[in-house]
Design a protein around this motif. Structure first.
Motif, PDB file in Angstrom:
ATOM      1  N   GLY A 173      13.405  32.501 -22.850  1.00  0.00           N
ATOM      2  CA  GLY A 173      12.296  32.661 -24.039  1.00  0.00           C
ATOM      3  C   GLY A 173      12.139  31.557 -24.899  1.00  0.00           C
ATOM      4  N   GLY A 174      13.364  31.228 -25.184  1.00  0.00           N
ATOM      5  CA  GLY A 174      13.591  30.000 -25.940  1.00  0.00           C
ATOM      6  C   GLY A 174      13.138  28.795 -25.721  1.00  0.00           C
ATOM      7  N   ILE A 175      13.240  28.406 -24.349  1.00  0.00           N
ATOM      8  CA  ILE A 175      12.671  27.219 -23.836  1.00  0.00           C
ATOM      9  C   ILE A 175      11.155  27.296 -23.910  1.00  0.00           C
ATOM     10  CG2 ILE A 175      12.244  26.188 -21.531  1.00  0.00           C
ATOM     11  CD1 ILE A 175      15.246  26.866 -20.961  1.00  0.00           C
ATOM     12  N   MET A 176      10.535  28.443 -23.688  1.00  0.00           N
ATOM     13  CA  MET A 176       9.209  28.572 -23.792  1.00  0.00           C
ATOM     14  C   MET A 176       8.542  28.500 -25.287  1.00  0.00           C
ATOM     15  SD  MET A 176       8.338  28.873 -20.575  1.00  0.00           S
ATOM     16  CE  MET A 176       6.556  29.026 -20.705  1.00  0.00           C
ATOM     17  N   ARG A 177       9.200  29.151 -26.101  1.00  0.00           N
ATOM     18  CA  ARG A 177       8.919  28.729 -27.470  1.00  0.00           C
ATOM     19  C   ARG A 177       8.994  27.122 -28.015  1.00  0.00           C
ATOM     20  NH1 ARG A 177       9.790  33.337 -31.640  1.00  0.00           N
ATOM     21  NH2 ARG A 177       9.315  35.217 -30.566  1.00  0.00           N
ATOM     22  N   LEU A 178      10.076  26.618 -27.474  1.00  0.00           N
ATOM     23  CA  LEU A 178      10.121  25.204 -27.717  1.00  0.00           C
ATOM     24  C   LEU A 178       8.921  24.242 -27.152  1.00  0.00           C
ATOM     25  CD1 LEU A 178      13.969  24.128 -27.118  1.00  0.00           C
ATOM     26  CD2 LEU A 178      12.461  23.689 -29.104  1.00  0.00           C
ATOM     27  N   LEU A 179       8.811  24.442 -25.819  1.00  0.00           N
ATOM     28  CA  LEU A 179       7.529  23.981 -25.315  1.00  0.00           C
ATOM     29  C   LEU A 179       6.403  24.315 -25.924  1.00  0.00           C
ATOM     30  CD1 LEU A 179       8.302  24.751 -21.454  1.00  0.00           C
ATOM     31  CD2 LEU A 179       8.336  22.425 -22.564  1.00  0.00           C
ATOM     32  N   LYS A 180       6.078  25.541 -26.418  1.00  0.00           N
ATOM     33  CA  LYS A 180       4.931  25.711 -27.121  1.00  0.00           C
ATOM     34  C   LYS A 180       5.092  24.951 -28.420  1.00  0.00           C
ATOM     35  CE  LYS A 180       1.909  29.243 -28.949  1.00  0.00           C
ATOM     36  NZ  LYS A 180       1.676  30.847 -28.969  1.00  0.00           N
ATOM     37  N   ALA A 181       6.098  25.012 -29.097  1.00  0.00           N
ATOM     38  CA  ALA A 181       6.062  24.339 -30.568  1.00  0.00           C
ATOM     39  C   ALA A 181       5.544  22.738 -30.598  1.00  0.00           C
ATOM     40  CB  ALA A 181       7.450  24.584 -31.075  1.00  0.00           C
ATOM     41  N   TYR A 182       6.072  22.053 -29.460  1.00  0.00           N
ATOM     42  CA  TYR A 182       5.812  20.664 -29.309  1.00  0.00           C
ATOM     43  C   TYR A 182       4.530  20.459 -28.424  1.00  0.00           C
ATOM     44  CZ  TYR A 182      10.131  19.519 -31.565  1.00  0.00           C
ATOM     45  OH  TYR A 182      11.164  19.404 -32.468  1.00  0.00           O
ATOM     46  N   ASP A 183       3.648  21.367 -28.202  1.00  0.00           N
ATOM     47  CA  ASP A 183       2.436  21.085 -27.549  1.00  0.00           C
ATOM     48  C   ASP A 183       2.416  20.765 -26.269  1.00  0.00           C
ATOM     49  OD1 ASP A 183       1.031  22.286 -29.942  1.00  0.00           O
ATOM     50  OD2 ASP A 183       1.504  20.301 -31.116  1.00  0.00           O
ATOM     51  N   VAL A 184       3.480  21.335 -25.580  1.00  0.00           N
ATOM     52  CA  VAL A 184       3.532  20.877 -24.192  1.00  0.00           C
ATOM     53  C   VAL A 184       2.422  21.773 -23.391  1.00  0.00           C
ATOM     54  CG1 VAL A 184       5.107  20.541 -22.102  1.00  0.00           C
ATOM     55  CG2 VAL A 184       5.901  20.003 -24.353  1.00  0.00           C
ATOM     56  N   ASP A 185       1.360  21.148 -22.486  1.00  0.00           N
ATOM     57  CA  ASP A 185       0.588  21.843 -21.818  1.00  0.00           C
ATOM     58  C   ASP A 185       1.046  21.853 -20.541  1.00  0.00           C
ATOM     59  OD1 ASP A 185      -1.730  22.976 -20.814  1.00  0.00           O
ATOM     60  OD2 ASP A 185      -2.896  21.187 -21.102  1.00  0.00           O
ATOM     61  N   LEU A 186       1.206  23.140 -19.966  1.00  0.00           N
ATOM     62  CA  LEU A 186       1.820  23.369 -18.767  1.00  0.00           C
ATOM     63  C   LEU A 186       0.945  23.509 -17.676  1.00  0.00           C
ATOM     64  CD1 LEU A 186       4.627  25.819 -20.033  1.00  0.00           C
ATOM     65  CD2 LEU A 186       5.070  23.531 -19.008  1.00  0.00           C
ATOM     66  N   ALA A 187      -0.127  23.800 -17.929  1.00  0.00           N
ATOM     67  CA  ALA A 187      -1.323  23.915 -16.896  1.00  0.00           C
ATOM     68  C   ALA A 187      -1.386  22.841 -15.980  1.00  0.00           C
ATOM     69  CB  ALA A 187      -2.652  24.431 -17.579  1.00  0.00           C
ATOM     70  N   GLY A 188      -0.946  23.329 -14.605  1.00  0.00           N
ATOM     71  CA  GLY A 188      -1.353  22.073 -13.577  1.00  0.00           C
ATOM     72  C   GLY A 188      -0.237  21.312 -13.705  1.00  0.00           C
ATOM     73  N   LYS A 189       1.008  21.227 -14.383  1.00  0.00           N
ATOM     74  CA  LYS A 189       2.030  20.360 -14.323  1.00  0.00           C
ATOM     75  C   LYS A 189       2.972  20.772 -13.449  1.00  0.00           C
ATOM     76  CE  LYS A 189       0.463  17.732 -17.869  1.00  0.00           C
ATOM     77  NZ  LYS A 189      -0.639  18.585 -18.125  1.00  0.00           N
ATOM     78  N   HIS A 190       3.826  19.836 -12.781  1.00  0.00           N
ATOM     79  CA  HIS A 190       4.609  20.204 -11.856  1.00  0.00           C
ATOM     80  C   HIS A 190       6.259  20.432 -12.602  1.00  0.00           C
ATOM     81  CE1 HIS A 190       7.515  19.167  -8.197  1.00  0.00           C
ATOM     82  NE2 HIS A 190       7.604  20.249  -8.500  1.00  0.00           N
ATOM     83  N   ALA A 191       6.792  21.661 -12.699  1.00  0.00           N
ATOM     84  CA  ALA A 191       7.954  22.048 -13.433  1.00  0.00           C
ATOM     85  C   ALA A 191       9.005  22.075 -12.262  1.00  0.00           C
ATOM     86  CB  ALA A 191       7.915  23.114 -14.211  1.00  0.00           C
ATOM     87  N   VAL A 192      10.198  21.204 -12.349  1.00  0.00           N
ATOM     88  CA  VAL A 192      11.203  21.585 -11.669  1.00  0.00           C
ATOM     89  C   VAL A 192      12.470  22.162 -12.386  1.00  0.00           C
ATOM     90  CG1 VAL A 192      12.952  20.284 -10.228  1.00  0.00           C
ATOM     91  CG2 VAL A 192      10.686  19.543 -10.174  1.00  0.00           C
ATOM     92  N   VAL A 193      12.876  23.353 -12.063  1.00  0.00           N
ATOM     93  CA  VAL A 193      14.186  24.219 -12.585  1.00  0.00           C
ATOM     94  C   VAL A 193      15.240  23.970 -11.722  1.00  0.00           C
ATOM     95  CG1 VAL A 193      14.964  26.508 -12.967  1.00  0.00           C
ATOM     96  CG2 VAL A 193      12.289  26.021 -13.417  1.00  0.00           C
ATOM     97  N   VAL A 194      16.129  23.453 -12.036  1.00  0.00           N
ATOM     98  CA  VAL A 194      17.383  23.069 -11.661  1.00  0.00           C
ATOM     99  C   VAL A 194      18.496  24.270 -11.804  1.00  0.00           C
ATOM    100  CG1 VAL A 194      19.354  21.219 -10.914  1.00  0.00           C
ATOM    101  CG2 VAL A 194      17.073  20.627 -11.515  1.00  0.00           C
ATOM    102  N   GLY A 195      18.518  25.125 -10.948  1.00  0.00           N
ATOM    103  CA  GLY A 195      19.547  26.398 -11.483  1.00  0.00           C
ATOM    104  C   GLY A 195      18.693  27.736 -11.067  1.00  0.00           C
TER     105      GLY A 195
END
Length: 303
Positions: A148-170
């Motif tokens: 949840g904290g990660i998502m808030r950080l991404l939103k605060a820094y205006d990271v548009d996730l739509a269509g982006k490739h996210a790799v979660v290691v873990g």
């Protein structure tokens, strides 16, 4: 020769401070209007030094935010059944609004069974199957605090996730897996990698967003970071070292979280915000829930 580009730091400490200030204001309003302050119960089995430190830190943050804390320290010999009884009792206590079971609890404890003894409406750490299902189906519920904290950080820094490739290691149940679900809810294309992934570097090189959450110091190297990628380091290893080699990764990433000062402060901030939301819900207040309590702002779309 052009200068080496340096990534912009994602300041988790500053953002966490603002979230806690907002939570404190809501907690004060709840106390004024109901006569009851939000209460977080922390449960610790044994006396692992790191866990003791974490719990004390959370209690101190609670006090600053106007959130009452109740600590239950159990001996290291506590059985799973005894721990479940304790958590069930707290779940039934109307004076307790949120419950945090500090983990790991020890190899003799069935942690999953213990987590499931926490009532969903008090699962402010987002560790139950109910909470994971809510994250997966984009329904109302409490999110796992670090994702949840990660998502808030991404939103605060205006990271548009739509269509982006996210790799979660873990792929842990309270970090890697829910992080992927929350990213998917924001229309990212998600790839999970883990300790048995063959040629991890090949996957990381294709990522627009990298979430490192595997608990291996400097596993992710700078040469594997796609130029302009966003790098979230959710690892914390001895010596204040993350899962990403910060020095090399910061020369290629567009945004990157430092360790410490990135994801860590956000975890506690979300915990406190969700505790206040839980109190508001249980006390029947109309105070809007914080951003972290809603997994997704709209209906999940399956297409």
């Amino acid at each position: 020769m052009s200068a080496v580009q340096t990534a912009r730091l994602m300041d988790g400490t500053g953002l966490a401070g603002r979230i806690i200030e907002e939570a404190a204001a809501k907690a004060a309003e709840i106390a004024r209007s109901t006569g009851s302050s939000p209460c977080l119960a922390t449960v610790l089995v044994g006396e692992d030094p790191a866990s003791v430190t974490y719990v004390r830190m959370k209690q101190a943050r609670c006090a600053k935010a106007g959130i009452r804390s109740r600590h239950i320290g159990l001996p290291a010999t506590t059985t799973t059944a005894e721990l479940i009884d304790t958590l069930a009792g707290l779940s039934a206590d109307p004076d307790v609004h949120g419950i945090l079971l500090q983990h790991p609890c020890g190899p003799h404890i069935d942690e999953r069974a213990a987590f499931e003894a926490i009532a969903p409406e008090k699962d402010v750490d987002g560790v139950t199957m109910h909470s994971f299902a809510a994250m997966s189906f984009a329904l109302q519920g409490f999110v796992s605090c670090t994702p949840g904290g990660i998502m808030r950080l991404l939103k605060a820094y205006d990271v548009d996730l739509a269509g982006k490739h996210a790799v979660v290691v873990g792929r842990s149940a309270i970090l890697g897996k829910p992080a992927g679900m929350l990213l998917l809810a924001e229309n990212a294309t998600v790839t999970y990698c883990h300790s048995r992934t063959a040629d991890l570097s090949a996957f990381v090189r294709e990522a627009d967003v990298v979430v490192a959450a595997v608990g291996r110091p400097r596993l992710i190297r700078g040469e594997d970071i796609k130029p302009g990628a966003v790098v979230i380091d959710a690892g914390y290893n001895p010596g204040n070292v993350g899962d990403v080699d910060f020095d090399t990764a910061s020369t290629r990433a567009r945004l990157i979280t430092p360790v410490p000062g990135g994801v860590g402060p956000m975890t506690i901030a979300v915990l406190l915000a969700q505790t206040v939301d839980a109190a508001a819900n249980q006390l029947g207040r109309s105070t809007p829930v914080s951003e972290g309590h809603s997994v997704h702002d709209g209906e999940q779309r399956a297409e």
